[in-house]
Design a protein around this motif. Sequence first.
Motif, PDB file in Angstrom:
ATOM      1  N   VAL A   1       0.873  -1.180   0.000  1.00 39.05           N
ATOM      2  CA  VAL A   1       0.000   0.000   0.000  1.00 39.05           C
ATOM      3  C   VAL A   1       0.910   1.230   0.000  1.00 39.05           C
ATOM      4  CG1 VAL A   1      -1.892   1.225   1.123  1.00 39.05           C
ATOM      5  CG2 VAL A   1      -1.726  -1.277   1.351  1.00 39.05           C
ATOM      6  N   LEU A   2       0.824   2.013  -1.064  1.00 33.71           N
ATOM      7  CA  LEU A   2       1.704   3.173  -1.234  1.00 33.71           C
ATOM      8  C   LEU A   2       0.887   4.461  -1.231  1.00 33.71           C
ATOM      9  CD1 LEU A   2       3.968   1.813  -4.131  1.00 33.71           C
ATOM     10  CD2 LEU A   2       4.100   1.337  -1.683  1.00 33.71           C
ATOM     11  N   ASN A   3       1.506   5.535  -0.715  1.00 33.47           N
ATOM     12  CA  ASN A   3       0.826   6.818  -0.616  1.00 33.47           C
ATOM     13  C   ASN A   3       1.727   7.920  -1.180  1.00 33.47           C
ATOM     14  OD1 ASN A   3      -1.297   8.601   0.294  1.00 33.47           O
ATOM     15  ND2 ASN A   3       0.043   9.212   1.982  1.00 33.47           N
ATOM     16  N   ILE A   4       1.077   8.989  -1.650  1.00 30.51           N
ATOM     17  CA  ILE A   4       1.838  10.185  -2.024  1.00 30.51           C
ATOM     18  C   ILE A   4       1.386  11.327  -1.140  1.00 30.51           C
ATOM     19  CG2 ILE A   4       0.246  10.942  -3.864  1.00 30.51           C
ATOM     20  CD1 ILE A   4       3.286  11.482  -5.234  1.00 30.51           C
ATOM     21  N   HIS A   5       2.353  12.146  -0.730  1.00 30.37           N
ATOM     22  CA  HIS A   5       2.032  13.267   0.156  1.00 30.37           C
ATOM     23  C   HIS A   5       2.765  14.510  -0.340  1.00 30.37           C
ATOM     24  CE1 HIS A   5       0.638  15.208   3.774  1.00 30.37           C
ATOM     25  NE2 HIS A   5       1.846  15.681   3.964  1.00 30.37           N
TER      26      HIS A   5
ATOM     27  N   VAL B   1      -3.487  17.131   6.561  1.00 33.62           N
ATOM     28  CA  VAL B   1      -4.099  17.975   5.528  1.00 33.62           C
ATOM     29  C   VAL B   1      -3.379  19.320   5.458  1.00 33.62           C
ATOM     30  CG1 VAL B   1      -6.389  16.912   5.637  1.00 33.62           C
ATOM     31  CG2 VAL B   1      -5.844  18.833   7.153  1.00 33.62           C
ATOM     32  N   GLY B   2      -3.495  19.963   4.292  1.00 31.83           N
ATOM     33  CA  GLY B   2      -2.937  21.310   4.130  1.00 31.83           C
ATOM     34  C   GLY B   2      -1.426  21.345   4.176  1.00 31.83           C
ATOM     35  N   ALA B   3      -0.773  20.315   3.648  1.00 33.47           N
ATOM     36  CA  ALA B   3       0.692  20.256   3.731  1.00 33.47           C
ATOM     37  C   ALA B   3       1.358  21.413   2.990  1.00 33.47           C
ATOM     38  CB  ALA B   3       1.192  18.917   3.172  1.00 33.47           C
TER      39      ALA B   3
ATOM     40  N   GLU C   1       0.058  24.431   2.457  1.00 35.93           N
ATOM     41  CA  GLU C   1      -0.177  25.626   3.275  1.00 35.93           C
ATOM     42  C   GLU C   1       0.738  25.609   4.497  1.00 35.93           C
ATOM     43  OE1 GLU C   1      -2.451  23.684   2.009  1.00 35.93           O
ATOM     44  OE2 GLU C   1      -3.893  24.930   0.918  1.00 35.93           O
ATOM     45  N   GLN C   2       0.902  24.443   5.112  1.00 35.21           N
ATOM     46  CA  GLN C   2       1.785  24.336   6.286  1.00 35.21           C
ATOM     47  C   GLN C   2       3.205  24.756   5.933  1.00 35.21           C
ATOM     48  OE1 GLN C   2       1.698  20.695   8.728  1.00 35.21           O
ATOM     49  NE2 GLN C   2      -0.086  20.039   7.562  1.00 35.21           N
ATOM     50  N   ALA C   3       3.674  24.326   4.767  1.00 28.62           N
ATOM     51  CA  ALA C   3       5.042  24.665   4.354  1.00 28.62           C
ATOM     52  C   ALA C   3       5.172  26.175   4.145  1.00 28.62           C
ATOM     53  CB  ALA C   3       5.412  23.907   3.080  1.00 28.62           C
ATOM     54  N   LEU C   4       4.162  26.782   3.511  1.00 25.04           N
ATOM     55  CA  LEU C   4       4.205  28.228   3.291  1.00 25.04           C
ATOM     56  C   LEU C   4       4.205  28.975   4.624  1.00 25.04           C
ATOM     57  CD1 LEU C   4       1.805  28.753   0.240  1.00 25.04           C
ATOM     58  CD2 LEU C   4       4.239  29.307   0.345  1.00 25.04           C
ATOM     59  N   SER C   5       3.340  28.543   5.551  1.00 18.97           N
ATOM     60  CA  SER C   5       3.258  29.223   6.849  1.00 18.97           C
ATOM     61  C   SER C   5       4.550  29.087   7.636  1.00 18.97           C
ATOM     62  CB  SER C   5       2.140  28.638   7.718  1.00 18.97           C
ATOM     63  OG  SER C   5       0.949  28.665   7.031  1.00 18.97           O
ATOM     64  N   ALA C   6       5.200  27.950   7.501  1.00 21.11           N
ATOM     65  CA  ALA C   6       6.433  27.722   8.267  1.00 21.11           C
ATOM     66  C   ALA C   6       7.590  28.543   7.721  1.00 21.11           C
ATOM     67  CB  ALA C   6       6.790  26.238   8.246  1.00 21.11           C
TER      68      ALA C   6
ATOM     69  N   ASP D   1       4.841  32.953  -3.879  1.00 15.67           N
ATOM     70  CA  ASP D   1       4.087  31.701  -4.058  1.00 15.67           C
ATOM     71  C   ASP D   1       2.785  31.729  -3.271  1.00 15.67           C
ATOM     72  OD1 ASP D   1       4.856  29.705  -5.815  1.00 15.67           O
ATOM     73  OD2 ASP D   1       6.445  28.939  -4.502  1.00 15.67           O
ATOM     74  N   THR D   2       1.721  31.228  -3.877  1.00 23.15           N
ATOM     75  CA  THR D   2       0.455  31.008  -3.188  1.00 23.15           C
ATOM     76  C   THR D   2       0.312  29.500  -3.009  1.00 23.15           C
ATOM     77  OG1 THR D   2      -0.716  30.745  -5.274  1.00 23.15           O
ATOM     78  CG2 THR D   2      -0.580  32.996  -4.361  1.00 23.15           C
ATOM     79  N   PRO D   3      -0.652  29.056  -2.186  1.00 24.54           N
ATOM     80  CA  PRO D   3      -0.866  27.615  -2.090  1.00 24.54           C
ATOM     81  C   PRO D   3      -1.100  26.982  -3.463  1.00 24.54           C
ATOM     82  CG  PRO D   3      -2.062  28.728  -0.335  1.00 24.54           C
ATOM     83  CD  PRO D   3      -1.476  29.815  -1.209  1.00 24.54           C
ATOM     84  N   GLU D   4      -1.801  27.703  -4.324  1.00 22.96           N
ATOM     85  CA  GLU D   4      -2.120  27.141  -5.647  1.00 22.96           C
ATOM     86  C   GLU D   4      -0.865  27.036  -6.525  1.00 22.96           C
ATOM     87  OE1 GLU D   4      -3.858  29.719  -4.207  1.00 22.96           O
ATOM     88  OE2 GLU D   4      -5.420  28.327  -3.523  1.00 22.96           O
ATOM     89  N   SER D   5      -0.088  28.122  -6.557  1.00 18.55           N
ATOM     90  CA  SER D   5       1.088  28.097  -7.445  1.00 18.55           C
ATOM     91  C   SER D   5       2.102  27.059  -6.961  1.00 18.55           C
ATOM     92  CB  SER D   5       1.742  29.481  -7.524  1.00 18.55           C
ATOM     93  OG  SER D   5       2.275  29.871  -6.266  1.00 18.55           O
ATOM     94  N   LEU D   6       2.250  26.978  -5.638  1.00 16.03           N
ATOM     95  CA  LEU D   6       3.218  26.015  -5.099  1.00 16.03           C
ATOM     96  C   LEU D   6       2.723  24.582  -5.297  1.00 16.03           C
ATOM     97  CD1 LEU D   6       5.769  25.294  -3.580  1.00 16.03           C
ATOM     98  CD2 LEU D   6       4.594  25.851  -1.435  1.00 16.03           C
ATOM     99  N   HIS D   7       1.432  24.359  -5.040  1.00 21.95           N
ATOM    100  CA  HIS D   7       0.903  22.998  -5.202  1.00 21.95           C
ATOM    101  C   HIS D   7       1.036  22.543  -6.655  1.00 21.95           C
ATOM    102  CE1 HIS D   7      -2.508  19.858  -4.537  1.00 21.95           C
ATOM    103  NE2 HIS D   7      -1.322  19.347  -4.295  1.00 21.95           N
TER     104      HIS D   7
END
Length: 212
Positions: A125-129, A139-141, A143-148, A181-187
């Motif tokens: 069972v494999l996941n991507i994050h 959730v919101g990884a 956004e979390q990176a941008l906030s940090a 960067d915004t959440p959208e551009s970074l994602h």
Amino acid sequence: MSAASLISPPLTLAEIPQPQILSLGVLASGSGSNLEAIAQSIRGGALKARIQVLIYNQPGAGVKDRAERLGIPAVLLNHRDYASRADLDRAIVETLKQAGADWVIMAGWMRIVTPVLLDAFPRRVLNIHPSLLPSFRGVGAVEQALSAGVKVTGCTVHYAVPDVDSGPILAQAAVPILPGDTPESLHARVQVQEHQIFPLGIALAAQRERDI
Ligand code: GRF
């Protein structure tokens, strides 16, 4: 950052022996760009696999339309119809087994999985994050990176374990965070890398299993 250091391990699919055709079952909740990237990698001959079934849990999810366009059978298992996570996972396991899937690929599966699923497909069972784990789980990884205020983030393919976004790492890609960067551009830039490392991570997991 050079292209060579962006993805680790720095391998292409062509460099990974793939003697067997893998039978994949994909779980997804969203738009399905990772499903499509895996399907394209298979079509182009880089990843030796078949996608036996897509299971999705959101009735309106874009991934369903993509699966139809790609000719992949799609099954809706709406989590709201099940009394518990374990009940949903029992239905998932049954659907995957019926479809002949041997590997479970969580491509944006926004549900916590239980041992019911993990024990039915051990080490498969494999996941991507969308972060460089172990940073920014859950959730919101992005956004979390941008906030940090970190300057580099990325994405990770890893084995799923009962803890969310944990488990041994198979492949990672680094993505620089740019001013403005915004959440959208970074994602969007993270997803470009996800589409590279997910097929790679799948082939690496299969290779590891053969080497055991
Ligand atoms: C991806 O960014 C994945 O890392 C996250 O959900 C997103 C799914 O994207 N868990 P898509 O549906 O494959 O486009």
